[in-house]
Structures are given as C-alpha cells and as structure tokens.
Design an enzyme around this catalytic site. Structure first.
Site, PDB file in Angstrom:
ATOM      1  N   HIS A  44       0.811  -1.228   0.000  1.00 36.29           N
ATOM      2  CA  HIS A  44       0.000   0.000   0.000  1.00 36.29           C
ATOM      3  C   HIS A  44       0.846   1.281   0.000  1.00 36.29           C
ATOM      4  O   HIS A  44       0.458   2.277  -0.580  1.00 36.29           O
ATOM      5  CB  HIS A  44      -0.979   0.012   1.182  1.00 36.29           C
ATOM      6  CG  HIS A  44      -0.317   0.249   2.511  1.00 36.29           C
ATOM      7  ND1 HIS A  44       0.402  -0.729   3.167  1.00 36.29           N
ATOM      8  CD2 HIS A  44      -0.246   1.349   3.303  1.00 36.29           C
ATOM      9  CE1 HIS A  44       0.876  -0.249   4.293  1.00 36.29           C
ATOM     10  NE2 HIS A  44       0.500   1.014   4.410  1.00 36.29           N
ATOM     11  N   LYS A 100       6.061   5.344  -1.302  1.00 33.78           N
ATOM     12  CA  LYS A 100       6.990   6.101  -0.453  1.00 33.78           C
ATOM     13  C   LYS A 100       8.432   5.975  -0.950  1.00 33.78           C
ATOM     14  O   LYS A 100       9.293   6.763  -0.561  1.00 33.78           O
ATOM     15  CB  LYS A 100       6.889   5.650   1.013  1.00 33.78           C
ATOM     16  CG  LYS A 100       5.664   6.223   1.736  1.00 33.78           C
ATOM     17  CD  LYS A 100       5.661   5.852   3.211  1.00 33.78           C
ATOM     18  CE  LYS A 100       4.446   6.442   3.931  1.00 33.78           C
ATOM     19  NZ  LYS A 100       4.365   5.955   5.325  1.00 33.78           N
ATOM     20  N   HIS A 119       2.490   9.831  -2.466  1.00 32.98           N
ATOM     21  CA  HIS A 119       2.885   8.414  -2.356  1.00 32.98           C
ATOM     22  C   HIS A 119       1.744   7.492  -2.804  1.00 32.98           C
ATOM     23  O   HIS A 119       1.978   6.368  -3.228  1.00 32.98           O
ATOM     24  CB  HIS A 119       3.377   8.060  -0.946  1.00 32.98           C
ATOM     25  CG  HIS A 119       2.313   7.806   0.072  1.00 32.98           C
ATOM     26  ND1 HIS A 119       1.660   8.804   0.759  1.00 32.98           N
ATOM     27  CD2 HIS A 119       1.775   6.641   0.549  1.00 32.98           C
ATOM     28  CE1 HIS A 119       0.786   8.276   1.600  1.00 32.98           C
ATOM     29  NE2 HIS A 119       0.841   6.962   1.495  1.00 32.98           N
ATOM     30  N   HIS A 157      -5.816   6.330   1.494  1.00 38.94           N
ATOM     31  CA  HIS A 157      -5.951   7.572   2.274  1.00 38.94           C
ATOM     32  C   HIS A 157      -7.196   8.364   1.906  1.00 38.94           C
ATOM     33  O   HIS A 157      -7.338   9.525   2.317  1.00 38.94           O
ATOM     34  CB  HIS A 157      -4.701   8.445   2.123  1.00 38.94           C
ATOM     35  CG  HIS A 157      -3.518   7.905   2.863  1.00 38.94           C
ATOM     36  ND1 HIS A 157      -3.479   7.805   4.244  1.00 38.94           N
ATOM     37  CD2 HIS A 157      -2.330   7.403   2.417  1.00 38.94           C
ATOM     38  CE1 HIS A 157      -2.313   7.275   4.614  1.00 38.94           C
ATOM     39  NE2 HIS A 157      -1.602   7.018   3.527  1.00 38.94           N
ATOM     40  N   ASP A 186      -4.215   0.402   8.601  1.00 38.36           N
ATOM     41  CA  ASP A 186      -2.995   1.219   8.509  1.00 38.36           C
ATOM     42  C   ASP A 186      -2.952   2.244   9.646  1.00 38.36           C
ATOM     43  O   ASP A 186      -1.939   2.372  10.347  1.00 38.36           O
ATOM     44  CB  ASP A 186      -3.002   1.923   7.141  1.00 38.36           C
ATOM     45  CG  ASP A 186      -1.752   2.760   6.898  1.00 38.36           C
ATOM     46  OD1 ASP A 186      -0.673   2.344   7.360  1.00 38.36           O
ATOM     47  OD2 ASP A 186      -1.859   3.805   6.229  1.00 38.36           O
TER      48      ASP A 186
HETATM   49  P1  C2E Z   1       2.095   6.736   8.398  1.00 34.24           P
HETATM   50  O1  C2E Z   1       3.052   7.266   9.425  1.00 34.24           O
HETATM   51  O2  C2E Z   1       2.217   5.309   8.042  1.00 34.24           O
HETATM   52  O3  C2E Z   1       0.649   7.060   8.892  1.00 34.24           O
HETATM   53  C1  C2E Z   1      -0.462   6.487   8.267  1.00 34.24           C
HETATM   54  C2  C2E Z   1      -1.714   7.185   8.683  1.00 34.24           C
HETATM   55  O4  C2E Z   1      -1.956   7.022  10.073  1.00 34.24           O
HETATM   56  C3  C2E Z   1      -1.709   8.688   8.487  1.00 34.24           C
HETATM   57  O5  C2E Z   1      -2.024   9.041   7.154  1.00 34.24           O
HETATM   58  C4  C2E Z   1      -2.820   9.127   9.434  1.00 34.24           C
HETATM   59  O6  C2E Z   1      -4.085   8.881   8.859  1.00 34.24           O
HETATM   60  C5  C2E Z   1      -2.641   8.176  10.576  1.00 34.24           C
HETATM   61  N1  C2E Z   1      -1.836   8.815  11.637  1.00 34.24           N
HETATM   62  C6  C2E Z   1      -0.544   8.674  11.901  1.00 34.24           C
HETATM   63  N2  C2E Z   1      -0.179   9.423  12.959  1.00 34.24           N
HETATM   64  C7  C2E Z   1      -1.289  10.083  13.358  1.00 34.24           C
HETATM   65  C8  C2E Z   1      -1.565  11.002  14.429  1.00 34.24           C
HETATM   66  O7  C2E Z   1      -0.685  11.386  15.215  1.00 34.24           O
HETATM   67  N3  C2E Z   1      -2.847  11.441  14.540  1.00 34.24           N
HETATM   68  C9  C2E Z   1      -3.828  11.030  13.685  1.00 34.24           C
HETATM   69  N4  C2E Z   1      -5.069  11.511  13.857  1.00 34.24           N
HETATM   70  N5  C2E Z   1      -3.605  10.160  12.677  1.00 34.24           N
HETATM   71  C10 C2E Z   1      -2.348   9.705  12.519  1.00 34.24           C
HETATM   72  P2  C2E Z   1      -1.637  10.493   6.646  1.00 34.24           P
HETATM   73  O8  C2E Z   1      -1.927  11.524   7.673  1.00 34.24           O
HETATM   74  O9  C2E Z   1      -2.284  10.649   5.317  1.00 34.24           O
HETATM   75  O10 C2E Z   1      -0.097  10.424   6.465  1.00 34.24           O
HETATM   76  C11 C2E Z   1       0.472   9.620   5.465  1.00 34.24           C
HETATM   77  C12 C2E Z   1       1.932   9.489   5.696  1.00 34.24           C
HETATM   78  O11 C2E Z   1       2.531  10.792   5.669  1.00 34.24           O
HETATM   79  C13 C2E Z   1       2.307   8.949   7.069  1.00 34.24           C
HETATM   80  O12 C2E Z   1       2.270   7.568   7.050  1.00 34.24           O
HETATM   81  C14 C2E Z   1       3.718   9.518   7.248  1.00 34.24           C
HETATM   82  O13 C2E Z   1       4.651   8.772   6.520  1.00 34.24           O
HETATM   83  C15 C2E Z   1       3.604  10.883   6.602  1.00 34.24           C
HETATM   84  N6  C2E Z   1       3.268  11.907   7.606  1.00 34.24           N
HETATM   85  C16 C2E Z   1       2.035  12.331   7.974  1.00 34.24           C
HETATM   86  N7  C2E Z   1       2.140  13.333   8.870  1.00 34.24           N
HETATM   87  C17 C2E Z   1       3.464  13.538   9.092  1.00 34.24           C
HETATM   88  C18 C2E Z   1       4.199  14.449   9.921  1.00 34.24           C
HETATM   89  O14 C2E Z   1       3.663  15.272  10.669  1.00 34.24           O
HETATM   90  N8  C2E Z   1       5.565  14.364   9.868  1.00 34.24           N
HETATM   91  C19 C2E Z   1       6.184  13.474   9.043  1.00 34.24           C
HETATM   92  N9  C2E Z   1       7.510  13.445   9.040  1.00 34.24           N
HETATM   93  N10 C2E Z   1       5.517  12.607   8.255  1.00 34.24           N
HETATM   94  C20 C2E Z   1       4.174  12.650   8.268  1.00 34.24           C
HETATM   95 FE    FE Z   2       0.010   5.570   3.122  1.00 27.39          FE
END
Ligand code: C2E
Ligand code: FE
Ligand code: SIN
Ligand code: SIN
Length: 383
Positions: free
Chosen positions: A243, A247, A272, A299, A327
């Site tokens: 999925h 990335k 991604h 997403h 996820d």
């Molecule tokens: P991921 O880390 O694998 O997170 C997958 C999904 O888990 C996120 O999709 C989001 O829906 C949820 N998620 C993760 N952490 C949190 C959180 O603290 N609070 C909430 N409410 N949901 C959370 P999303 O947001 O579309 O992000 C996709 C990917 O983008 C993430 O995959 C990560 O790789 C990156 N990402 C998102 N936000 C950040 C960030 O603030 N900093 C960094 N460095 N990367 C981010």
């Molecule tokens: Fe993703």
C-alpha cells in the site's frame, strides 16, 4: 481391481491420472493419491511420505479399520537409509513387498516399526512400500500400503501383478505431486518477493519492517469479519503490504522529518498514493492490480475529505476502506519519526469518533468483531 484385465486397468489408470492432475492443492492431491492407491490394491490402510532433504516426512495416513486415525496419530521423520522400510524404499528406489511384517527375515537390513500397531491396537500384516519417482527417476516420496484384502475382506498378500500396476500409478502420482510443489514454490517466491519489496520500502521511514506485517494481517482479519471469502482475504493479505510502495519516491528528508510537515512537504507526501498506483497499475497480475487499487485509495476518507481523489463512501474501493483502518490503527499504536505511540484506549476512541468520517462504519464493526485477534497479532508481532 485385483482380477481386472489389462484394458480395464489401463482405462482406470488413465481416469486416475486425469483425476489427480485436476487437484490444485497439495493436501487434496495427496489425499486422492493415497485413496486411489488403496482402491487399486484393495488395501485396508496406507500412508504417504514426501522427501525433504535426507528425510521422509510423514504426511497422511488412511485406515478403514481405524476411522479417526488422523486425529491422534503422531509421527517422526524417517531417515532415508536402510533401517526402516519406507527409508529403505526411498534409499534404494526399490519397491518392497512384504507378506508378513512380523516375520521379516533377521538378515534384512530393515525392521518393522511396531509402534503404530501397538498404539492403535492394529495388526499390520502384508505391506507394499513404493518409492514415488518423478520423470527424472528421482524419489520424491513413498507410498506405503498395508493389509491387502480379498473380496471377502480377508487379509491377503500383494501380488506381482498389483506391484506392477502400482508402480505405474506411483510415477503418475509423483509427476503430479512435483508439479503442484513447483507451482506452490513459484507462488511462494512471487509472494515473498512482493513482501520483501514492501519491507524494503518501509525501511525508509521505520527501521523495523514490522508495520506491514501487522497491518496486512489486520486487513485480513477485518475482511474476514466483514464476511469476505477466504480467497479475497488471502488476496488482501498478500496485496496490502504494497500500500505504501509509493513512499520509495518520497525524499527521505520528508519521510523521516521528526516534526510536522510544511504545506509543500505535505503536498509531496500525499503523492505516495498516486506514485504507488503508477508503479503497480499496468501489471497483468490480478494481485498487483489489486495492490495498485489499495495504494491509490488507502488515504481516501469515507466523508470524501481524503486524498488523492476525494472519493466518498462506497465509491472508495472496499479494499482501500479496509486498509485505511488497518494502517491507521497500526500507525497510531507505534512510534513514527514524527510521533509517539498512542495508548490503546485513545486509538479505539479515535476510531469510534471517525465513524462515517474517516472510516466506513462496516469496516469499524468488523474491526471490533476481530479485535481480540488483532490485539493478539499486535502482541506477537511487536517491534
Ligand atoms: P504513516 O506514518 O504510516 O501514517 C499512516 C496514517 O496514520 C496517516 O495518514 C494518518 O491517517 C494516521 N496517523 C498517523 N499518525 C497520526 C496522528 O498522530 N494522529 C492522527 N489523527 N492520525 C495519525 P496520513 O496523515 O495521510 O499520512 C500519510 C503518511 O505521511 C504517514 O504515514 C507519514 O509517513 C507521513 N506523515 C504524515 N504526517 C506527518 C508528519 O507530521 N511528519 C512526518 N515526518 N511525516 C508525516
Ligand atoms: Fe500511506
Ligand atoms: C517404516 O516404513 O518402517 C515405518 C512405517 C511403518 O513401520 O509402518
Ligand atoms: C509473505 O511472507 O508471503 C507475506 C505474508 C506476511 O508475512 O505478512
């Protein structure tokens, strides 16, 4: 079949080869092979072993006298040497015909192992042990038939004629078994390649590779609790690791940024999904196309506020809706470069709050139905 003429025997062998070549799973095939071998020889019992390295692995046994035999039968691997009957047959490639296993001449290198008879209160007498040789004359396993019966169900010895027929049968069976093993091995190699590629991509933003292992299994549990059949659940299990393959196209500086992304970075990050889709979409393989759909849609949000296409409700493919929850559940429960793990209570609350917003309520329901299993997977596959 004992007194049939040649033409009938030939016909029967042809029918059997058609039947066994139609079996696509190894277990099903082995069951049929043993059953047919017993039919041809009118044997009360029989076992089947497959070669693994220098040993024979006992796989199945059938016994008309002891109907529920498989339930309590334990067995050790047999070394391919001259000490056991099955081992000897595999070692030499010779068929071994014994009229009475309790009267094997002392000078023979092998002896009969009476453990099975003792444990099951069974009396083995006549025995025909046939090495199964493939088209290259390699032994791939051993068929062992016990207690031939005549038309009055009296135990008799195996005849010369039967020995010749079962020899032909065993080579047909060997080729069929080898084909299924090869097919299984190719399938496993494909799935493993996909899986290892996914792990490689995951190493870019976590250093464990366990996220996809867990989330793919969560996805499978959710699908199963939604009532999808085992084929669909298996497809999801093997396709969902891909999925986040997109990335691979995201700069490490963004992926590992220990803080919130700025708007440009976030625009990049969201790609991604479409990048993963582009990598996978042209495959002619159903599994990869299915993975492309997951990469693109995982997403999206049920309320239509997700990315990349702002799809809404049932317009989001169900595989995307399932993986979305699996996820996020795992992302929240684990540490990320940008966040600490959340406690379980807080995650479950969020999932409830996001009913019909981020997540499909049917998916949430199946998630809670399968929660015990999901938590079990989580604890077994923790970092
Ligand atoms: P991921 O880390 O694998 O997170 C997958 C999904 O888990 C996120 O999709 C989001 O829906 C949820 N998620 C993760 N952490 C949190 C959180 O603290 N609070 C909430 N409410 N949901 C959370 P999303 O947001 O579309 O992000 C996709 C990917 O983008 C993430 O995959 C990560 O790789 C990156 N990402 C998102 N936000 C950040 C960030 O603030 N900093 C960094 N460095 N990367 C981010
Ligand atoms: Fe993703
Ligand atoms: C062997 O072939 O000696 C092992 C199986 C058996 O004794 O029935
Ligand atoms: C595989 O190893 O083929 C993928 C299944 C998994 O371990 O999650």
């Amino acid at each position: 079949m004992i007194s049939m003429n040649k033409e009938i025997i030939l016909n029967e062998l042809i029918n059997i080869s058609i039947l066994i070549s139609s079996k696509s799973t190894l277990n099903d095939l082995l069951d049929t092979v043993l059953k047919k071998a017993r039919d041809i020889t009118n044997s009360d019992a029989g076992s089947l072993y497959l070669k693994e390295g220098n040993r024979l692995i006992f796989l199945i046994t059938q016994n008309d006298t002891l109907k529920d035999i498989n339930k309590n039968f334990k067995s050790f691997p047999i070394y391919i040497d001259k000490h056991s009957i099955a081992g000897y047959a595999a070692f030499t490639g010779d068929i071994i015909r014994i009229d009475d296993v309790y009267n094997i001449p002392k000078e023979y290198p092998f002896s009969f192992n009476i453990e099975f008879d003792q444990n099951n209160n069974y009396k083995s007498t006549s025995m025909l042990t046939i090495p199964m040789k493939d088209n290259e004359k390699e032994v791939i396993g051993v068929l062992q038939l016990i207690n031939a019966k005549d038309s009055e169900e009296k135990i008799v010895t195996y005849s010369n004629e039967i020995e010749k027929i079962i020899e032909s049968f065993a080579s047909i069976a060997a080729v069929a078994i080898k084909n299924v093993q090869l097919k299984d091995s190719i399938k496993r190699a494909h799935l493993e390649t996909i899986y290892r590629l996914s792990v490689a991509a995951e190493y870019k933003d976590t250093d464990t590779g366990t996220h996809i292992k867990r989330m793919s299994r969560y996805s499978e549990v959710i699908a199963r609790n939604m009532g999808f059949d085992s084929k669909y659940c298996e497809l999801l299990l093997y396709a969902s690791p891909l999925h986040d393959i997109g990335k691979l196209g995201i700069p490490d500086a963004i992926l590992t940024k220990p803080a919130k992304l700025d708007p440009d970075e976030w625009d990049m990050m969201k790609k991604h999904t479409t990048m993963g889709y582009e990598i996978l979409k042209d495959s002619s393989e159903h599994l990869i196309k299915f993975a492309a759909s997951i990469a693109l849609s995982h997403h999206e949000r049920y309320d239509g506020n997700g990315y990349p296409n702002r799809l809404k409700g049932e317009n989001i493919p169900v595989e995307g809706r399932i993986v979305a929850l699996a996820d996020v559940f795992d992302a929240l429960a684990t540490k990320r470069p940008y966040k600490e793990p959340w406690p379980l209570e807080k995650i479950l609350d969020l999932i409830q709050v996001e009913r019909d917003k981020q997540f499909d309520s049917n998916v949430i329901e199946a998630f809670f139905k399968g929660l015990d299993e999901i938590l079990d997977i989580q604890s077994r596959l923790s970092d």
